[in-house]
Design a protein around this motif. Structure first.
Motif, mmCIF file in Angstrom:
data_model
loop_
_atom_site.group_PDB
_atom_site.id
_atom_site.type_symbol
_atom_site.label_atom_id
_atom_site.label_comp_id
_atom_site.label_asym_id
_atom_site.label_seq_id
_atom_site.Cartn_x
_atom_site.Cartn_y
_atom_site.Cartn_z
ATOM 1 N N GLY A 179 0.927 -1.205 -0.071
ATOM 2 C CA GLY A 179 -0.087 -0.009 -0.006
ATOM 3 C C GLY A 179 0.806 1.345 0.043
ATOM 4 O O GLY A 179 0.327 2.339 -0.599
ATOM 5 N N ALA A 180 1.880 1.243 0.380
ATOM 6 C CA ALA A 180 2.755 2.371 0.730
ATOM 7 C C ALA A 180 3.662 2.566 -0.434
ATOM 8 O O ALA A 180 3.959 3.707 -0.871
ATOM 9 N N ALA A 186 -13.055 9.970 -8.900
ATOM 10 C CA ALA A 186 -12.078 11.008 -8.767
ATOM 11 C C ALA A 186 -10.655 10.728 -8.969
ATOM 12 O O ALA A 186 -9.980 11.877 -9.336
ATOM 13 N N LEU A 187 -10.253 9.314 -9.040
ATOM 14 C CA LEU A 187 -9.153 8.925 -9.367
ATOM 15 C C LEU A 187 -8.863 9.290 -10.957
ATOM 16 O O LEU A 187 -7.968 9.844 -11.462
ATOM 17 N N ALA A 218 -4.528 4.740 -6.038
ATOM 18 C CA ALA A 218 -5.870 4.234 -5.515
ATOM 19 C C ALA A 218 -5.635 3.935 -4.067
ATOM 20 O O ALA A 218 -6.498 4.122 -3.109
ATOM 21 N N VAL A 219 -4.501 3.288 -3.678
ATOM 22 C CA VAL A 219 -4.280 2.864 -2.272
ATOM 23 C C VAL A 219 -3.539 4.149 -1.599
ATOM 24 O O VAL A 219 -2.978 3.798 -0.443
ATOM 25 N N ASP A 220 -3.214 5.344 -2.141
ATOM 26 C CA ASP A 220 -2.670 6.594 -1.371
ATOM 27 C C ASP A 220 -1.331 6.142 -0.917
ATOM 28 O O ASP A 220 -0.668 6.115 0.265
ATOM 29 N N GLU A 266 1.121 18.595 -5.323
ATOM 30 C CA GLU A 266 0.022 18.597 -4.645
ATOM 31 C C GLU A 266 -0.231 17.550 -3.539
ATOM 32 O O GLU A 266 -1.036 17.899 -2.660
ATOM 33 N N ARG A 267 0.432 16.296 -3.695
ATOM 34 C CA ARG A 267 0.240 15.304 -2.976
ATOM 35 C C ARG A 267 1.416 14.981 -2.091
ATOM 36 O O ARG A 267 1.575 13.875 -1.158
ATOM 37 N N SER A 268 2.574 15.423 -2.416
ATOM 38 C CA SER A 268 3.920 15.132 -1.594
ATOM 39 C C SER A 268 4.232 13.744 -1.736
ATOM 40 O O SER A 268 4.937 13.153 -0.655
ATOM 41 N N ILE A 269 3.884 13.104 -3.045
ATOM 42 C CA ILE A 269 4.220 11.791 -3.199
ATOM 43 C C ILE A 269 5.731 11.455 -3.695
ATOM 44 O O ILE A 269 6.000 12.358 -4.509
#
Length: 345
Positions: free
Chosen positions: A101-102, A142-143, A176-178, A209-212
């Motif tokens: 997930g990470a 939304a995705l 999808a799983v953040d 925007e998401r700090s990914i």
């Protein structure tokens, strides 16, 4: 000697740290097995909210590193730390659901990574269900919006989409799983030039925007400079240079990095790159005689010392000692071509 850890600009610990990562493959039969070292003692930090580009020629070990980080390959030895926890120690084989997930991966081939018998909706709903997250229609729409696709495409099949649209679906599936880290293995190499920049801009927007965090794997140096905060150069399974992307491209310190850049088309270059100079660079990589950044007696051919030669925006620009050369068949095979393989030349 303990490998030196690469520094980062992040004030918080990196989302992922790799130390001494080594991967060997074996081939042959029972009585004639041979070992091939694809990665050798790789040290790498991926900071929070940053894009790190891993560049190198085909066969340098880029995809192998990504597959090890995604836990699709089992490293021979080394450490992979996610938020400070050594995941190889806690779970030697495979990956936990929390890890998957990470850490998500976007593959190179948008035509092969999506099962043609399923609609787009399936690819987004399935990871949500597997990780126990809501899979409502609004979440899926939304995705799609996040990656720049029309939500009505949820009912489309992969063959009804263009290559760029399929790759955006693959990105949406990863989001999808953040995840906190996305491993993007040459996500634009199979796309038309006209749509590549759209995927690169999407990666930058997700970072902002998401700090990914992202590890962007490529042999296209131009795209690495465009999208990445930092660049790490991989040669024959070993890192040879790293630093701020603009500084590294403008002032390459290692002869292998200079060799790669010599094959990149440059509209400002008035004359072809000197073939004599290119031959000298190849010789400097394989049979180095000196290291311009070393004080006398600080380097050797057996210890890959890293020299910090500058700093840009708090990011150190380091170069591996020129005297150290990988003593592997891979190193010599990579440099047999007159011009290094790049995406544009």
């Amino acid at each position: 000697m303990t490998p030196q850890a690469p520094a980062t600009t992040a004030t918080r610990p990196p989302v992922m740290s790799v130390r001494g990562l080594t991967k060997d493959f074996t081939s042959g039969g029972l009585f004639s097995r041979a070992r091939h070292r694809a990665l050798n003692a790789v040290d790498l930090d991926i900071p929070h909210g940053r894009i790190v580009a891993l560049v190198g020629e085909s066969g340098s070990g880029k995809s192998t590193l990504a597959r090890c980080l995604a836990r699709l390959e089992q490293p021979t030895r080394g450490e992979i730390r996610l938020d400070g926890q050594d995941v190889l120690r806690t779970r030697k084989r495979g990956a936990s659901r929390a890890y998957r997930g990470a850490v998500q991966m976007v593959f190179q081939d948008p035509f092969g990574s999506l099962n043609p018998v399923h609609r787009v909706e399936h690819f987004l709903r399935r990871p949500l269900l597997l990780h126990g997250k809501p899979a409502q229609e609004s979440d899926l729409r939304a995705l799609m919006t996040t990656v720049g696709l029309d939500a009505d495409m949820l009912q489309s099949y992969p063959h009804e989409l263009s290559g760029g649209q399929r790759q955006r679906v693959a990105v949406a599936r990863a989001l999808a799983v953040d995840p906190r880290l996305v491993l993007a293995d040459e996500p634009t190499s199979m796309l038309d030039v006209s749509v590549r920049v759209g995927i690169l801009n999407l990666m930058r927007r997700l970072r902002d925007e998401r700090s990914i965090s992202m590890l962007y794997i490529t042999h296209d140096l131009a795209s690495a400079r465009y999208v990445a905060d930092t660049i790490q150069v991989l040669f024959a399974g070993e890192l040879v240079e790293g630093g701020d992307s603009l500084a590294l491209m403008d002032r390459p310190g290692h002869p292998y990095t200079q060799l790669l850049l010599s094959a990149v088309p440059d509209p400002e270059r008035t004359e072809p790159y000197d073939p004599v100079r290119r031959a000298a660079l190849r010789a400097a990589v394989l049979t180095p005689e000196s290291c311009p950044y070393a004080a006398e007696g600080t380097c050797s051919r057996t210890t890959p010392v890293r020299h910090v030669i500058g700093e840009d925006d708090g990011e150190p620009h380091w170069v591996r000692c020129h005297l150290y050369a990988p003593a592997t068949p891979t190193a010599r095979r990579v440099l047999t071509a007159a011009v290094p393989e790049t995406e544009n030349g």
